[in-house]
Write a protein that holds these residues in place. Sequence first.
Motif, PDB file in Angstrom:
ATOM      1  N   SER A  12       0.594  -1.697   0.251  1.00 16.37           N
ATOM      2  CA  SER A  12       0.354   0.068  -0.383  1.00 16.37           C
ATOM      3  C   SER A  12       0.793   1.258   0.354  1.00 16.37           C
ATOM      4  O   SER A  12       1.921   1.167   0.818  1.00 16.37           O
ATOM      5  N   ASP A  13       0.503   2.283  -0.562  1.00 17.90           N
ATOM      6  CA  ASP A  13       0.591   3.636  -0.820  1.00 17.90           C
ATOM      7  C   ASP A  13       0.430   4.226   0.562  1.00 17.90           C
ATOM      8  O   ASP A  13      -0.744   4.742   0.779  1.00 17.90           O
ATOM      9  N   LEU A  14       1.308   3.931   1.996  1.00 14.31           N
ATOM     10  CA  LEU A  14       1.014   4.958   3.123  1.00 14.31           C
ATOM     11  C   LEU A  14       1.958   6.401   2.713  1.00 14.31           C
ATOM     12  O   LEU A  14       1.855   6.949   3.894  1.00 14.31           O
ATOM     13  N   ARG A  15       2.100   7.458   2.017  1.00 16.01           N
ATOM     14  CA  ARG A  15       3.183   8.042   2.093  1.00 16.01           C
ATOM     15  C   ARG A  15       1.995   9.492   2.733  1.00 16.01           C
ATOM     16  O   ARG A  15       2.742  10.012   3.598  1.00 16.01           O
ATOM     17  N   PRO A  16       0.910   9.290   2.614  1.00 13.87           N
ATOM     18  CA  PRO A  16       0.091  10.602   3.346  1.00 13.87           C
ATOM     19  C   PRO A  16      -0.050   9.987   4.492  1.00 13.87           C
ATOM     20  O   PRO A  16       0.261  11.183   4.928  1.00 13.87           O
ATOM     21  N   GLN A  17      -0.203   8.744   4.834  1.00 12.75           N
ATOM     22  CA  GLN A  17      -0.033   9.234   6.297  1.00 12.75           C
ATOM     23  C   GLN A  17       1.067   9.667   6.490  1.00 12.75           C
ATOM     24  O   GLN A  17       1.317  10.222   8.136  1.00 12.75           O
ATOM     25  N   LEU A  18       2.414   9.486   6.754  1.00 18.31           N
ATOM     26  CA  LEU A  18       3.574   9.317   7.028  1.00 18.31           C
ATOM     27  C   LEU A  18       3.554  10.981   6.326  1.00 18.31           C
ATOM     28  O   LEU A  18       4.423  11.313   8.092  1.00 18.31           O
ATOM     29  N   ASN A  19       3.128  11.835   5.616  1.00 17.57           N
ATOM     30  CA  ASN A  19       3.535  12.865   5.465  1.00 17.57           C
ATOM     31  C   ASN A  19       2.318  14.172   7.146  1.00 17.57           C
ATOM     32  O   ASN A  19       2.992  15.275   6.589  1.00 17.57           O
ATOM     33  N   ALA A  20       1.207  12.973   7.377  1.00 17.39           N
ATOM     34  CA  ALA A  20       0.679  13.643   7.578  1.00 17.39           C
ATOM     35  C   ALA A  20       1.644  14.333   9.527  1.00 17.39           C
ATOM     36  O   ALA A  20       1.026  14.933  10.425  1.00 17.39           O
ATOM     37  N   LEU A  21       2.478  13.717   9.039  1.00 17.74           N
ATOM     38  CA  LEU A  21       3.190  13.320  10.858  1.00 17.74           C
ATOM     39  C   LEU A  21       4.439  15.331  10.337  1.00 17.74           C
ATOM     40  O   LEU A  21       4.622  15.550  11.686  1.00 17.74           O
ATOM     41  N   LEU A  22       4.722  15.499   9.337  1.00 16.71           N
ATOM     42  CA  LEU A  22       5.258  16.778   9.345  1.00 16.71           C
ATOM     43  C   LEU A  22       4.825  17.703   9.559  1.00 16.71           C
ATOM     44  O   LEU A  22       3.716  18.204   9.747  1.00 16.71           O
ATOM     45  N   GLY A  23       5.769  18.288   9.933  1.00 18.68           N
ATOM     46  CA  GLY A  23       5.298  20.203  10.476  1.00 18.68           C
ATOM     47  C   GLY A  23       5.327  20.081  12.154  1.00 18.68           C
ATOM     48  O   GLY A  23       5.763  18.865  12.462  1.00 18.68           O
ATOM     49  N   GLU A  24       5.590  21.150  12.917  1.00 20.31           N
ATOM     50  CA  GLU A  24       6.150  20.633  14.077  1.00 20.31           C
ATOM     51  C   GLU A  24       7.509  20.499  14.429  1.00 20.31           C
ATOM     52  O   GLU A  24       7.058  19.377  15.556  1.00 20.31           O
ATOM     53  N   GLY A  25       7.910  20.698  13.933  1.00 18.94           N
ATOM     54  CA  GLY A  25       9.583  20.279  13.875  1.00 18.94           C
ATOM     55  C   GLY A  25      10.099  18.756  13.272  1.00 18.94           C
ATOM     56  O   GLY A  25      11.123  18.391  13.025  1.00 18.94           O
ATOM     57  N   VAL A  26       8.883  18.488  12.738  1.00 20.16           N
ATOM     58  CA  VAL A  26       9.274  16.819  11.905  1.00 20.16           C
ATOM     59  C   VAL A  26       9.613  16.932  10.531  1.00 20.16           C
ATOM     60  O   VAL A  26       9.338  17.961  10.236  1.00 20.16           O
ATOM     61  N   LEU A 118       5.412  16.394  20.419  1.00 22.62           N
ATOM     62  CA  LEU A 118       4.300  16.164  19.837  1.00 22.62           C
ATOM     63  C   LEU A 118       4.523  15.003  19.259  1.00 22.62           C
ATOM     64  O   LEU A 118       3.647  14.637  18.808  1.00 22.62           O
ATOM     65  N   ALA A 119       6.121  14.991  18.409  1.00 20.91           N
ATOM     66  CA  ALA A 119       5.837  13.722  17.075  1.00 20.91           C
ATOM     67  C   ALA A 119       6.012  12.486  17.400  1.00 20.91           C
ATOM     68  O   ALA A 119       5.075  12.044  17.113  1.00 20.91           O
ATOM     69  N   LEU A 120       6.796  12.544  19.131  1.00 21.50           N
ATOM     70  CA  LEU A 120       5.675  11.165  19.394  1.00 21.50           C
ATOM     71  C   LEU A 120       4.770  10.750  19.261  1.00 21.50           C
ATOM     72  O   LEU A 120       4.622   9.624  19.277  1.00 21.50           O
ATOM     73  N   SER A 121       4.366  11.853  20.154  1.00 20.27           N
ATOM     74  CA  SER A 121       2.588  11.731  20.081  1.00 20.27           C
ATOM     75  C   SER A 121       2.175  11.207  18.821  1.00 20.27           C
ATOM     76  O   SER A 121       1.220  10.009  18.809  1.00 20.27           O
ATOM     77  N   LYS A 122       2.460  12.261  18.405  1.00 17.91           N
ATOM     78  CA  LYS A 122       1.342  12.244  16.783  1.00 17.91           C
ATOM     79  C   LYS A 122       2.147  10.445  16.359  1.00 17.91           C
ATOM     80  O   LYS A 122       0.596  10.165  15.691  1.00 17.91           O
TER      81      LYS A 122
END
Length: 145
Positions: A12-26, A118-122
Amino acid sequence: MTDYQHATADSSDLRPQLNALLGEGVVSAVLFSSDGLALAATDGLGRDEVERSCAAFASVASLQHTFADCCRTDPGNLLMRYQIMDFTNYTVLLMSAGANSGLGVAVEGDSISQNVQLALSKALKLIKALGPFLAARERQILARA
């Protein structure tokens, strides 16, 4: 018959789900198989960067087998949940994502910064939400005739 009756990270293409982690320092995130193969990565990473990162993350994750000797236990008793590696200005999070897979996340800031928390929580919420879909099938070695 396969153990998995649903799509997994290797199909499966899980790139969109990983991209949701970006921001707030990620800065970036990669999903990898336990043998170091890239399963998915955030946008902005080149193929070589993704492959090197996945191989490195899988190598660190495999240390649980080495630490079992030091802990005087069976490797099955040392199932990694996550590791935090603090490189002063950046922190790298390494988490078990599913059967035969892991998630690596690079974050700006030291390990006690709010960005890392925040990154760990997300990331943990993503792993919990996607559960078995983050698994990777064990690769089969084909016998030659």
